[in-house]
Structures are given as structure tokens and as C-alpha cells.
Design a protein around this motif. Sequence first.
Motif, PDB file in Angstrom:
ATOM      1  N   ALA A 134      37.187 -15.367 -24.064  1.00 28.85           N
ATOM      2  CA  ALA A 134      36.244 -14.816 -22.937  1.00 28.85           C
ATOM      3  C   ALA A 134      34.769 -15.541 -23.202  1.00 28.85           C
ATOM      4  CB  ALA A 134      35.924 -13.155 -23.623  1.00 28.85           C
ATOM      5  N   GLU A 135      34.486 -16.025 -24.443  1.00 29.96           N
ATOM      6  CA  GLU A 135      33.388 -16.962 -24.220  1.00 29.96           C
ATOM      7  C   GLU A 135      33.262 -18.263 -23.632  1.00 29.96           C
ATOM      8  OE1 GLU A 135      30.382 -16.135 -26.214  1.00 29.96           O
ATOM      9  OE2 GLU A 135      31.192 -14.419 -26.332  1.00 29.96           O
ATOM     10  N   GLY A 136      34.399 -18.827 -23.464  1.00 28.55           N
ATOM     11  CA  GLY A 136      34.755 -20.045 -22.656  1.00 28.55           C
ATOM     12  C   GLY A 136      34.366 -19.497 -21.324  1.00 28.55           C
ATOM     13  N   ILE A 137      34.877 -18.341 -20.769  1.00 28.20           N
ATOM     14  CA  ILE A 137      34.640 -17.961 -19.363  1.00 28.20           C
ATOM     15  C   ILE A 137      33.137 -17.484 -19.236  1.00 28.20           C
ATOM     16  CG2 ILE A 137      35.239 -16.110 -17.720  1.00 28.20           C
ATOM     17  CD1 ILE A 137      37.349 -17.864 -18.144  1.00 28.20           C
ATOM     18  N   LYS A 138      32.470 -17.062 -20.310  1.00 25.68           N
ATOM     19  CA  LYS A 138      31.049 -16.990 -20.228  1.00 25.68           C
ATOM     20  C   LYS A 138      30.429 -18.334 -19.671  1.00 25.68           C
ATOM     21  CE  LYS A 138      27.106 -15.368 -22.973  1.00 25.68           C
ATOM     22  NZ  LYS A 138      26.963 -14.721 -24.321  1.00 25.68           N
ATOM     23  N   ASP A 139      30.625 -19.103 -20.560  1.00 21.10           N
ATOM     24  CA  ASP A 139      30.117 -20.403 -20.449  1.00 21.10           C
ATOM     25  C   ASP A 139      30.557 -21.243 -19.000  1.00 21.10           C
ATOM     26  OD1 ASP A 139      29.255 -20.594 -23.079  1.00 21.10           O
ATOM     27  OD2 ASP A 139      30.856 -21.846 -23.831  1.00 21.10           O
ATOM     28  N   LEU A 140      31.628 -20.869 -18.291  1.00 20.43           N
ATOM     29  CA  LEU A 140      31.692 -21.401 -17.141  1.00 20.43           C
ATOM     30  C   LEU A 140      30.892 -20.649 -16.257  1.00 20.43           C
ATOM     31  CD1 LEU A 140      33.151 -22.979 -15.091  1.00 20.43           C
ATOM     32  CD2 LEU A 140      35.074 -21.322 -15.188  1.00 20.43           C
ATOM     33  N   HIS A 141      30.856 -19.138 -16.235  1.00 16.71           N
ATOM     34  CA  HIS A 141      29.988 -18.497 -15.566  1.00 16.71           C
ATOM     35  C   HIS A 141      28.616 -18.816 -15.395  1.00 16.71           C
ATOM     36  CE1 HIS A 141      29.428 -15.087 -12.927  1.00 16.71           C
ATOM     37  NE2 HIS A 141      28.319 -14.755 -13.705  1.00 16.71           N
ATOM     38  N   LEU A 142      27.901 -19.235 -16.611  1.00 21.89           N
ATOM     39  CA  LEU A 142      26.700 -19.671 -16.588  1.00 21.89           C
ATOM     40  C   LEU A 142      26.424 -21.196 -15.929  1.00 21.89           C
ATOM     41  CD1 LEU A 142      25.744 -19.254 -20.549  1.00 21.89           C
ATOM     42  CD2 LEU A 142      24.583 -18.179 -18.572  1.00 21.89           C
ATOM     43  N   LYS A 143      27.431 -21.948 -16.001  1.00 22.10           N
ATOM     44  CA  LYS A 143      27.286 -22.926 -15.222  1.00 22.10           C
ATOM     45  C   LYS A 143      27.328 -22.810 -13.845  1.00 22.10           C
ATOM     46  CE  LYS A 143      29.687 -26.565 -18.145  1.00 22.10           C
ATOM     47  NZ  LYS A 143      29.737 -25.751 -19.446  1.00 22.10           N
ATOM     48  N   TYR A 144      28.141 -21.880 -13.228  1.00 25.13           N
ATOM     49  CA  TYR A 144      28.182 -21.105 -11.812  1.00 25.13           C
ATOM     50  C   TYR A 144      26.912 -20.676 -11.440  1.00 25.13           C
ATOM     51  CZ  TYR A 144      29.013 -17.987  -8.226  1.00 25.13           C
ATOM     52  OH  TYR A 144      29.013 -17.122  -7.101  1.00 25.13           O
ATOM     53  N   THR A 145      26.201 -19.844 -12.310  1.00 26.48           N
ATOM     54  CA  THR A 145      25.034 -19.255 -11.819  1.00 26.48           C
ATOM     55  C   THR A 145      23.883 -20.067 -12.038  1.00 26.48           C
ATOM     56  OG1 THR A 145      24.884 -18.122 -14.161  1.00 26.48           O
ATOM     57  CG2 THR A 145      25.496 -16.733 -12.578  1.00 26.48           C
ATOM     58  N   GLY A 146      23.928 -21.077 -12.655  1.00 24.85           N
ATOM     59  CA  GLY A 146      22.936 -22.094 -12.800  1.00 24.85           C
ATOM     60  C   GLY A 146      22.757 -22.769 -11.327  1.00 24.85           C
ATOM     61  N   MET A 147      23.986 -23.261 -10.932  1.00 32.28           N
ATOM     62  CA  MET A 147      24.071 -23.819  -9.563  1.00 32.28           C
ATOM     63  C   MET A 147      23.638 -22.901  -8.522  1.00 32.28           C
ATOM     64  SD  MET A 147      26.157 -23.682  -6.839  1.00 32.28           S
ATOM     65  CE  MET A 147      27.910 -23.128  -7.182  1.00 32.28           C
ATOM     66  N   ILE A 148      23.935 -21.727  -8.707  1.00 40.02           N
ATOM     67  CA  ILE A 148      23.869 -20.490  -7.487  1.00 40.02           C
ATOM     68  C   ILE A 148      22.461 -20.224  -7.418  1.00 40.02           C
ATOM     69  CG2 ILE A 148      24.171 -18.196  -6.904  1.00 40.02           C
ATOM     70  CD1 ILE A 148      26.559 -19.597  -6.242  1.00 40.02           C
ATOM     71  N   TYR A 149      21.570 -20.272  -8.473  1.00 37.28           N
ATOM     72  CA  TYR A 149      20.206 -19.846  -8.407  1.00 37.28           C
ATOM     73  C   TYR A 149      19.296 -20.984  -8.414  1.00 37.28           C
ATOM     74  CZ  TYR A 149      21.809 -14.812  -9.120  1.00 37.28           C
ATOM     75  OH  TYR A 149      22.459 -13.550  -9.119  1.00 37.28           O
ATOM     76  N   ARG A 150      19.805 -22.003  -8.941  1.00 41.46           N
ATOM     77  CA  ARG A 150      18.663 -23.114  -9.210  1.00 41.46           C
ATOM     78  C   ARG A 150      18.903 -24.249  -8.490  1.00 41.46           C
ATOM     79  NH1 ARG A 150      18.027 -22.555 -15.372  1.00 41.46           N
ATOM     80  NH2 ARG A 150      20.459 -22.455 -15.393  1.00 41.46           N
TER      81      ARG A 150
END
Length: 247
Positions: A134-150
Motif C-alpha cells: 500500500a505504501e508503494g501505491i501511495k508513492d506512485l499516487h504522489l508521483k501521479y498527483t505531482g504531474m496532475i497538479y503541477r
Amino acid sequence: MYRQSVPEGCSWSEHAAIIRESIPADLPQPQPDTIAPPSRMSSGLKLYYFAIRGLAEPIRMMLLDNKIAFEDITFQKDEEWFRIKPSFAFGQVPCLKEDGLEIPQSGAIIRHLARKFNLDGETEEDKVFADFFAEGIKDLHLKYTGMIYRAYETKDEFLATVYPVELEKVEKLLKKHANGEKFVLGNKLSYADYMLFEELDIALVLSPTSLDAFPVLKAYHTRFAQRDNLKAHLATRRIPINNNGKQ
């Protein structure tokens, strides 16, 4: 205040400032969804979130899929959120309230519910595996949202460089149990499955071909989407993935 499928929020501190600056005034508002009837005792569960999928969607799906009664409370306008924001611990959502207990942070919420409803693994080894998966999925999601929002202009680069590397790691881990043909823990459903499914689902929204190089992940997504208690929710949900309208 609105009761329906719960939206996303600034549970992770890195998201808070980004989301506040990114909410468009004309974001379409969702209509009420029907919550599956309960079959387990779960008195007083109230889940608070923005009107997006975001960080709350895995929690929402886990509750719906397991027929756990809860109240989805969503905030449709940023003005309303800033009015009630000081009433939440850390001033953040998602937040779960249960009979006077307030639980902020999406990770704390989903793990609390997983422990309560036996969705965290049977053995200590399985619990640890679910946690780091789950922590690995969270890390991937942070990469995704970094791209989406910034950096949405780098979407093509993200698809070409980030997903191939990260999804390969995820698929390798998924194959550790039952060769990836069942759940994250093999025969045992866990909270990590809802986090994985949501991450794969948003990857397919970003690009319908994003899982083509990962047949085990693609088959997992197809299989999980057919779960009886999830099909209606997946077919009728109308809230966006992110707060800025990009996905």
C-alpha cells in the motif's frame, strides 16, 4: 454539505496547498449516488471528503464492496470547506468520524477499517506485505498527483518514463502471491486491493494503453472491476478523479 460518494482531499500534507490553489470555480457538481445496503455492523461511520475520487475512493470502495454501512459526506464548494476546515484535526480530509472518534489521514482511516473488518491479512507476514504494498501505491499516487497538479504538460513524458518503471515494480510484487491471479495477498482480500485497483483505474483514465505492457495488472483490473458489490458504483459514479478537472 452533501451526502453521497466521497471525494478526494488533502490528507497528505503535500497535497493541501496544491489543491487549495487548483480548485476551479466552475467544477461540475456531482449528483447523489446510492450506497449499498449494509450487512455488517458499523454504527456511526461518517466519511468526509471533497467531491472527487482522490484519496477517499479506495476507502469508499472498500466500504461499499464489503457492504459496510457509512455516510458519505462531501463538500461541493471550497467556501464551504474553508468554513468547516478548522473543525477537523490537521484541518484535513478525508476524515472518518465513528461514534465520537475522529480519524484523519487516508492511510490511518483505511488501516483502521481494515483491522476492524478483517481486511488487513491473517498473519503478521501478510499484514506487513499489505502495508508496504500500500505504501508503494501511495508513492506512485504522489508521483501521479505531482504531474496532475503541477506539471500536466509533462503527461506524455510521465506515461513514457514513470509508469513503465513503477508499474513493473507493482506487477512483480503482485505476482508474489498466486502469481497475481487473485488478490494482493493471494486468496485473502485486503485493503491494499482497493488501493491497487484505484491506481490502475486512474492510470487507464490517463491513457487507455497504460497497462498494455503489464498483462497481470491489466487482468487484475478487469477481474476486480467485476466484483458484484462494486459494479454498480463503478458504472454510476460521476465525480472527477482530481480537484483541478485534469485526469
